[in-house]
Design an enzyme around this catalytic site. Structure first.
Site, PDB file in Angstrom:
ATOM      1  N   CYS A   2      -2.271  -0.797   3.987  1.00 12.18           N
ATOM      2  CA  CYS A   2      -2.526   0.027   2.808  1.00 12.18           C
ATOM      3  C   CYS A   2      -3.227  -0.809   1.742  1.00 12.18           C
ATOM      4  O   CYS A   2      -3.365  -2.021   1.866  1.00 12.18           O
ATOM      5  CB  CYS A   2      -1.213   0.570   2.253  1.00 12.18           C
ATOM      6  SG  CYS A   2      -0.320   1.605   3.419  1.00 12.18           S
ATOM      7  N   ASN A  74       3.586  -0.375  -1.997  1.00 13.15           N
ATOM      8  CA  ASN A  74       3.149  -0.794  -0.678  1.00 13.15           C
ATOM      9  C   ASN A  74       4.209  -1.734  -0.126  1.00 13.15           C
ATOM     10  O   ASN A  74       4.333  -2.861  -0.580  1.00 13.15           O
ATOM     11  CB  ASN A  74       1.788  -1.489  -0.756  1.00 13.15           C
ATOM     12  CG  ASN A  74       1.253  -1.809   0.613  1.00 13.15           C
ATOM     13  OD1 ASN A  74       1.725  -1.301   1.612  1.00 13.15           O
ATOM     14  ND2 ASN A  74       0.255  -2.661   0.660  1.00 13.15           N
ATOM     15  N   GLY A  75       4.983  -1.253   0.796  1.00  9.72           N
ATOM     16  CA  GLY A  75       6.041  -2.060   1.366  1.00  9.72           C
ATOM     17  C   GLY A  75       7.160  -1.163   1.822  1.00  9.72           C
ATOM     18  O   GLY A  75       7.016   0.055   1.879  1.00  9.72           O
ATOM     19  N   GLU A  76       8.261  -1.776   2.172  1.00  6.05           N
ATOM     20  CA  GLU A  76       9.405  -1.001   2.618  1.00  6.05           C
ATOM     21  C   GLU A  76      10.675  -1.627   2.068  1.00  6.05           C
ATOM     22  O   GLU A  76      10.820  -2.841   2.048  1.00  6.05           O
ATOM     23  CB  GLU A  76       9.472  -0.956   4.134  1.00  6.05           C
ATOM     24  CG  GLU A  76      10.549  -0.041   4.643  1.00  6.05           C
ATOM     25  CD  GLU A  76      10.396   0.291   6.108  1.00  6.05           C
ATOM     26  OE1 GLU A  76      11.352   0.835   6.666  1.00  6.05           O
ATOM     27  OE2 GLU A  76       9.342   0.006   6.693  1.00  6.05           O
TER      28      GLU A  76
END
Length: 102
Positions: A2, A74-76
């Protein structure tokens, strides 16, 4: 893969340029071919280009219910279910099954 781009005119607080915001979005479009969104308000312009992991939703940027706080991410967050439970008890609402995705 992303991408995130943005503009914040910190010193002069001039309005963020919609034209520049769109140009930034086009320059990172290859990083998130599934979705893009824009948030432009006063001196701030935010653009996420995302690979949509939640095919039923996933549009960013997203906001709180009153649209006073906006986020692109952007990430988890691997423990988001536990975090969502705690924040729900404090009155916050989870909008998706995975973090920051609608």
């Amino acid at each position: 893969m992303c991408g995130i781009a943005g503009q914040f005119n910190f010193l002069r607080r001039e309005p963020s340029s919609a034209r520049d915001t769109v140009r930034m979005a086009r320059s990172i479009a290859h990083r998130g071919p599934d979705d893009e969104g824009y948030f432009i308000s006063g001196p701030v312009g935010l653009i996420p280009a995302t690979i949509n992991l939640d095919l039923a939703g996933g549009h960013q940027p997203m906001s709180d219910g009153e649209e006073t706080v906006w986020v692109i991410f952007n990430g988890e967050i691997y423990n988001y279910r536990g975090t969502a439970s705690r924040t729900a008890r404090q009155g916050f609402i989870s909008l998706g099954r995975i973090p920051t995705r609608r």
